[in-house]
Design a protein around this motif. Structure first.
Motif, PDB file in Angstrom:
ATOM      1  N   GLU A 157       0.826  -1.208   0.000  1.00 42.87           N
ATOM      2  CA  GLU A 157       0.000   0.000   0.000  1.00 42.87           C
ATOM      3  C   GLU A 157       0.863   1.263   0.000  1.00 42.87           C
ATOM      4  OE1 GLU A 157      -2.893   2.880   0.179  1.00 42.87           O
ATOM      5  OE2 GLU A 157      -3.074   0.750  -0.386  1.00 42.87           O
ATOM      6  N   LEU A 160       2.458   1.911  -3.434  1.00 40.62           N
ATOM      7  CA  LEU A 160       1.538   2.484  -4.417  1.00 40.62           C
ATOM      8  C   LEU A 160       1.286   3.957  -4.121  1.00 40.62           C
ATOM      9  CD1 LEU A 160      -0.155   1.743  -6.902  1.00 40.62           C
ATOM     10  CD2 LEU A 160      -2.076   1.255  -5.362  1.00 40.62           C
ATOM     11  N   THR A 161       1.134   4.294  -2.843  1.00 43.09           N
ATOM     12  CA  THR A 161       0.906   5.692  -2.451  1.00 43.09           C
ATOM     13  C   THR A 161       2.105   6.560  -2.779  1.00 43.09           C
ATOM     14  OG1 THR A 161      -0.593   5.021  -0.663  1.00 43.09           O
ATOM     15  CG2 THR A 161       0.384   7.219  -0.511  1.00 43.09           C
ATOM     16  N   SER A 163       4.419   5.959  -5.051  1.00 45.01           N
ATOM     17  CA  SER A 163       4.509   6.059  -6.511  1.00 45.01           C
ATOM     18  C   SER A 163       3.561   7.130  -7.029  1.00 45.01           C
ATOM     19  CB  SER A 163       4.163   4.712  -7.158  1.00 45.01           C
ATOM     20  OG  SER A 163       5.021   3.695  -6.720  1.00 45.01           O
ATOM     21  N   GLU A 164       2.363   7.138  -6.498  1.00 44.51           N
ATOM     22  CA  GLU A 164       1.357   8.129  -6.887  1.00 44.51           C
ATOM     23  C   GLU A 164       1.843   9.543  -6.579  1.00 44.51           C
ATOM     24  OE1 GLU A 164      -3.342   9.108  -5.784  1.00 44.51           O
ATOM     25  OE2 GLU A 164      -2.285   7.472  -4.806  1.00 44.51           O
ATOM     26  N   ARG A 176      -6.233   7.584  -7.810  1.00 42.84           N
ATOM     27  CA  ARG A 176      -6.498   6.266  -7.221  1.00 42.84           C
ATOM     28  C   ARG A 176      -7.928   5.861  -7.588  1.00 42.84           C
ATOM     29  NH1 ARG A 176      -4.347   3.248  -2.735  1.00 42.84           N
ATOM     30  NH2 ARG A 176      -2.541   4.633  -2.939  1.00 42.84           N
ATOM     31  N   GLY A 180      -6.220  -0.850  -5.200  1.00 42.99           N
ATOM     32  CA  GLY A 180      -5.014  -1.447  -5.747  1.00 42.99           C
ATOM     33  C   GLY A 180      -4.626  -0.951  -7.121  1.00 42.99           C
ATOM     34  N   CYS A 181      -5.195   0.200  -7.543  1.00 40.38           N
ATOM     35  CA  CYS A 181      -4.918   0.680  -8.901  1.00 40.38           C
ATOM     36  C   CYS A 181      -4.861   2.204  -8.938  1.00 40.38           C
ATOM     37  CB  CYS A 181      -5.985   0.180  -9.871  1.00 40.38           C
ATOM     38  SG  CYS A 181      -5.761   0.722 -11.582  1.00 40.38           S
ATOM     39  N   VAL A 220       4.349  -3.229  -6.924  1.00 40.52           N
ATOM     40  CA  VAL A 220       3.580  -2.410  -7.861  1.00 40.52           C
ATOM     41  C   VAL A 220       4.057  -2.695  -9.279  1.00 40.52           C
ATOM     42  CG1 VAL A 220       2.878  -0.064  -8.488  1.00 40.52           C
ATOM     43  CG2 VAL A 220       3.367  -0.618  -6.093  1.00 40.52           C
ATOM     44  N   LEU A 235      -0.847   1.838 -12.765  1.00 40.89           N
ATOM     45  CA  LEU A 235      -0.052   1.198 -11.721  1.00 40.89           C
ATOM     46  C   LEU A 235      -0.982   0.308 -10.903  1.00 40.89           C
ATOM     47  CD1 LEU A 235       2.079   4.209 -10.404  1.00 40.89           C
ATOM     48  CD2 LEU A 235       2.528   2.688 -12.333  1.00 40.89           C
ATOM     49  N   ARG A 236      -0.603  -0.951 -10.770  1.00 37.81           N
ATOM     50  CA  ARG A 236      -1.443  -1.905 -10.047  1.00 37.81           C
ATOM     51  C   ARG A 236      -0.620  -2.687  -9.036  1.00 37.81           C
ATOM     52  NH1 ARG A 236      -4.552  -4.740 -15.161  1.00 37.81           N
ATOM     53  NH2 ARG A 236      -5.478  -2.836 -16.054  1.00 37.81           N
ATOM     54  N   LEU A 237      -1.256  -3.013  -7.937  1.00 35.51           N
ATOM     55  CA  LEU A 237      -0.620  -3.899  -6.980  1.00 35.51           C
ATOM     56  C   LEU A 237      -0.563  -5.288  -7.571  1.00 35.51           C
ATOM     57  CD1 LEU A 237      -2.166  -2.793  -3.544  1.00 35.51           C
ATOM     58  CD2 LEU A 237       0.092  -2.279  -4.487  1.00 35.51           C
TER      59      LEU A 237
END
Length: 239
Positions: A157, A160-161, A163-164, A176, A180-181, A220, A235-237
């Motif tokens: 998690e 991903l955060t 990266s965003e 978001r 997960g995407c 990710v 971007l996906r987990l």
């Protein structure tokens, strides 16, 4: 709030702030004079160039320094040191000012292609060299960000955060769309993508794949998911 604390100023915000500083006629006149002087300029010289007092010139010059358009220093003018305080001088910062909304970064793509030409290996096609260069560039950019932030080990998690958050600094508009995407609403390489969509999307995918590797975010994945008017990558987990 960003992972590192205070949000970093976006490149487009920096450019807008610089352009706003030039809106004043006197300020623009001094900036143009200093930029074309090809030498350090004192407050007195800048003031004389636009016909204002030294005190008012100092105010405007400090605004230009604050906007990132000029840099200041103390040094002898003409290389001669005189008795008394060394005068403050101003010189232009070596930068281009461009505003694009949404943000575009054709210079990044051009730099990737230049790297590909300069580093093309034996037996490698031009496309393969470009894909490799794009992945290397993304890895370098993210590794630099990671070195500055020092986030430690990234869980799924948090990866991903982060990266965003970081990709927003580099011309993307992440959103978001699920837990997960993250969809990337803006393509920084548009409109070049319209000329060679398969190639540019492939380079963008390679860049983001390298970015995630440099960030050390193996949970990710950058997934090609072309959509009209948006970035071709999500971007996906990982599963």
């Amino acid at each position: 709030m960003s992972i590192a604390g205070r949000p970093a100023e976006q490149p487009v915000e920096t450019a807008i702030r610089a352009l706003a500083a030039l809106e004043d006629r006197l300020r623009y006149g001094m900036y143009e004079f200093i930029r074309t002087a090809r030498r350090p300029v004192t407050r007195e010289q800048a003031a004389e160039a636009v016909g204002i007092s030294r005190k008012l010139a100092a105010f405007h010059l400090d605004k230009l320094v604050g906007a990132g358009l000029l840099r200041s220093d103390y040094e002898p003018v003409g290389g001669l040191r005189k008795v008394g305080r060394t005068p403050k001088v101003y010189q232009p910062v070596d930068r281009d000012i461009r505003v694009s909304i949404p943000e575009r970064q054709p210079d990044v793509l051009a730099s990737i292609l230049l790297d590909a030409v300069l580093t093309e290996r034996a037996g490698e096609t031009a496309r393969q060299a470009a894909i490799r260069a794009a992945q290397d560039r993304g890895r370098q950019v993210a590794a630099t960000e990671r070195e500055q932030l020092r986030p430690g080990r990234l869980g799924a998690e948090r990866a991903l955060t982060l990266s965003e958050t970081l990709l927003k600094r580099h011309g993307y508009e992440p959103e978001r769309v699920s837990s997960g995407c993250v969809a990337l609403r803006n393509c920084p390489f548009h409109p070049l993508a319209e000329q060679a969509r398969e190639l540019v999307c492939g380079l963008n995918h390679a860049y983001l794949t390298g970015f995630l590797a440099g960030l050390d975010a193996p949970t990710v994945q950058a997934v090609l998911q072309p959509k009209a008017g948006e970035c071709c990558v999500e971007l996906r987990l990982g599963s």
